[in-house]
Enzyme design. Structure first.
Site, PDB file in Angstrom:
ATOM      1  N   ALA A 220      53.050  39.187  44.123  1.00 50.46           N
ATOM      2  CA  ALA A 220      52.008  39.914  43.394  1.00 50.46           C
ATOM      3  C   ALA A 220      50.729  40.052  44.213  1.00 50.46           C
ATOM      4  O   ALA A 220      49.884  40.897  43.892  1.00 50.46           O
ATOM      5  CB  ALA A 220      51.712  39.222  42.068  1.00 50.46           C
TER       6      ALA A 220
ATOM      7  N   GLY B 281      44.395  41.958  31.423  1.00 46.17           N
ATOM      8  CA  GLY B 281      44.337  40.955  30.364  1.00 46.17           C
ATOM      9  C   GLY B 281      45.410  39.918  30.626  1.00 46.17           C
ATOM     10  O   GLY B 281      46.580  40.263  30.881  1.00 46.17           O
TER      11      GLY B 281
ATOM     12  N   ASP C 260      49.041  35.005  36.579  1.00 51.18           N
ATOM     13  CA  ASP C 260      49.704  35.548  35.399  1.00 51.18           C
ATOM     14  C   ASP C 260      51.158  35.891  35.700  1.00 51.18           C
ATOM     15  O   ASP C 260      52.048  35.683  34.868  1.00 51.18           O
ATOM     16  CB  ASP C 260      48.971  36.791  34.904  1.00 51.18           C
ATOM     17  CG  ASP C 260      47.578  36.471  34.399  1.00 51.18           C
ATOM     18  OD1 ASP C 260      47.351  35.334  33.958  1.00 51.18           O
ATOM     19  OD2 ASP C 260      46.713  37.366  34.447  1.00 51.18           O
TER      20      ASP C 260
ATOM     21  N   ASN D 244      43.614  43.911  28.169  1.00 54.63           N
ATOM     22  CA  ASN D 244      42.392  44.479  28.734  1.00 54.63           C
ATOM     23  C   ASN D 244      42.683  45.729  29.550  1.00 54.63           C
ATOM     24  O   ASN D 244      43.830  45.998  29.918  1.00 54.63           O
ATOM     25  CB  ASN D 244      41.709  43.481  29.691  1.00 54.63           C
ATOM     26  CG  ASN D 244      41.115  42.287  28.980  1.00 54.63           C
ATOM     27  OD1 ASN D 244      40.845  42.324  27.787  1.00 54.63           O
ATOM     28  ND2 ASN D 244      40.909  41.215  29.730  1.00 54.63           N
TER      29      ASN D 244
ATOM     30  N   THR E 262      49.078  25.100  39.938  1.00 56.56           N
ATOM     31  CA  THR E 262      49.286  26.084  41.000  1.00 56.56           C
ATOM     32  C   THR E 262      48.213  25.913  42.069  1.00 56.56           C
ATOM     33  O   THR E 262      47.040  25.699  41.756  1.00 56.56           O
ATOM     34  CB  THR E 262      49.255  27.511  40.438  1.00 56.56           C
ATOM     35  OG1 THR E 262      48.002  27.757  39.789  1.00 56.56           O
ATOM     36  CG2 THR E 262      50.371  27.702  39.417  1.00 56.56           C
TER      37      THR E 262
ATOM     38  N   ALA F 246      48.584  40.290  28.413  1.00 57.52           N
ATOM     39  CA  ALA F 246      49.382  41.468  28.747  1.00 57.52           C
ATOM     40  C   ALA F 246      50.030  41.334  30.119  1.00 57.52           C
ATOM     41  O   ALA F 246      51.193  41.713  30.311  1.00 57.52           O
ATOM     42  CB  ALA F 246      48.512  42.716  28.681  1.00 57.52           C
TER      43      ALA F 246
ATOM     44  N   GLY G 232      45.572  45.195  42.332  1.00 54.51           N
ATOM     45  CA  GLY G 232      45.658  45.273  40.883  1.00 54.51           C
ATOM     46  C   GLY G 232      46.458  44.129  40.304  1.00 54.51           C
ATOM     47  O   GLY G 232      47.091  43.347  41.020  1.00 54.51           O
TER      48      GLY G 232
ATOM     49  N   ASN H  39      45.455  26.121  37.298  1.00 56.14           N
ATOM     50  CA  ASN H  39      45.248  26.123  38.739  1.00 56.14           C
ATOM     51  C   ASN H  39      44.529  24.832  39.118  1.00 56.14           C
ATOM     52  O   ASN H  39      44.130  24.045  38.248  1.00 56.14           O
ATOM     53  CB  ASN H  39      44.524  27.381  39.225  1.00 56.14           C
ATOM     54  CG  ASN H  39      43.087  27.493  38.734  1.00 56.14           C
ATOM     55  OD1 ASN H  39      42.413  26.491  38.463  1.00 56.14           O
ATOM     56  ND2 ASN H  39      42.589  28.718  38.627  1.00 56.14           N
TER      57      ASN H  39
ATOM     58  N   GLU I 205      42.071  33.575  26.579  1.00 49.44           N
ATOM     59  CA  GLU I 205      41.233  34.769  26.454  1.00 49.44           C
ATOM     60  C   GLU I 205      41.211  35.325  25.029  1.00 49.44           C
ATOM     61  O   GLU I 205      40.741  36.430  24.804  1.00 49.44           O
ATOM     62  CB  GLU I 205      41.695  35.851  27.438  1.00 49.44           C
ATOM     63  CG  GLU I 205      41.318  35.524  28.874  1.00 49.44           C
ATOM     64  CD  GLU I 205      41.622  36.655  29.847  1.00 49.44           C
ATOM     65  OE1 GLU I 205      41.032  36.640  30.950  1.00 49.44           O
ATOM     66  OE2 GLU I 205      42.444  37.530  29.542  1.00 49.44           O
TER      67      GLU I 205
END
Length: 303
Positions: free
Chosen positions: A277, A37, A247, A9, A215, A40, A282, A179, A135
């Site tokens: 992260a 995405g 992710d 995405n 998680t 990705a 982002g 999750n 997805e």
């Protein structure tokens, strides 16, 4: 080799003071785009963790495609299996509040064209790891789980976003990553018994013979295998943006397993990566490098 079969995405990200209630308009303080995405994101995380990664997915023939693939190219992810579809590149519309929480709407676009026939591009071999999410069409996900088993490879299924109909094939994955909200919903769909979440996780592991990993955000990670139960802490941080943290966890977990780390060590490394992260805005731009994770771990992996 890690093969990621999933979505690609472009994220459209707006920063707001607080997330709006239904029907409410709130003022924004910033806007930017970033590659995203779930597929990705996880592919880039595995690559930044040091693994060799192949991406199977699709983008459109539009202006978003190049930006959506940019960081994967920079990360040396093999994109020979990323098709160019007539449908537009998938997009995610993301609102991020000052507290780091987010709201996301995903428009699949080209991701909906990733079909079972595309699995031939994976060229799976015994011992490979296949990383999947929800997805892309679920028929493709289930077919990939079957192909993974037939090849003697190892499947990791991230159950995001929650889709009730996926409950019928969760047991085909060697590792199921959810999750806490997703897992609780799947417990209802699968009628899993138990007085609390750990008990229901153990019930899933015993029933399927598989490993389930849940998680918990800042509270860390739980994992139930048919033989053991593990609890791993997260780093104590003040999050800036939680987009992509899950992710990052999945990509680093896949890399850890590919590197043949014990499950406890792989989980600890993945949990730390997921925490890091959250310190940058982002999804893909915030995924830490292996050196950053090593520094945060301070050389101490736990089993």
């Amino acid at each position: 080799m890690i093969t990621v079969i999933g979505s690609i995405n472009l994220d459209l990200i707006a920063s707001v003071d607080r997330l709006p209630a239904p029907g409410e308009t709130v003022p924004g303080s910033g806007f930017k785009t970033a590659p995203g995405g779930k597929g990705a994101n996880q592919a880039l995380a595995a690559a930044r963790a040091g693994a060799s990664v192949r991406m199977i997915g699709a983008v459109g023939k539009d202006a978003f495609a190049g930006e959506a693939l940019a960081l994967l190219k920079d990360g040396k992810v093999d994109l020979s299996g990323a098709a160019e579809a007539e449908a537009p590149t998938g997009t995610a519309l993301i609102l991020v509040g000052d507290d780091g929480e987010n709201m996301i709407a995903v428009v699949p676009g080209a991701n909906a064209t990733v079909l079972s026939a595309d699995l031939e591009k994976a060229a799976l071999e015994k011992g490979d790891i296949v990383l999947l999410q929800h997805e892309i069409p679920l028929e493709t996900v289930e077919a990939a789980l079957d192909a993974t088993a037939a090849a003697g490879a190892i499947a990791i299924l991230n159950t995001a976003p929650f889709r009730k109909e996926a409950a019928t094939f969760l047991g085909k994955a060697n590792y199921v990553v959810a999750n806490e909200t997703e897992f609780d919903l799947y417990c209802e769909a699968l009628a899993l018994s138990g007085a609390d979440r750990p008990a229901r996780m153990k019930a899933f592991a015993e029933k399927t013979g598989r490993t389930v990993i849940v998680t918990l955000g800042g509270d860390g990670v739980l994992a139930a295998t048919p033989e053991a139960f593990l609890s791993v802490p997260a780093l104590k941080i003040t999050p800036v943006d939680t987009v992509g943290a899950g992710d990052t966890f999945c990509g680093y977990l896949a890399a850890g397993l590919a590197q043949r780390l014990p499950l406890g060590d792989a989980l600890r490394r993945a949990a730390v990566a997921g925490s890091l992260a959250c310190l940058k805005p982002g999804a893909q731009p915030a995924i830490p490098l292996a050196s950053e994770v090593d520094a945060a771990l301070d050389g101490q992996l736990v089993g």
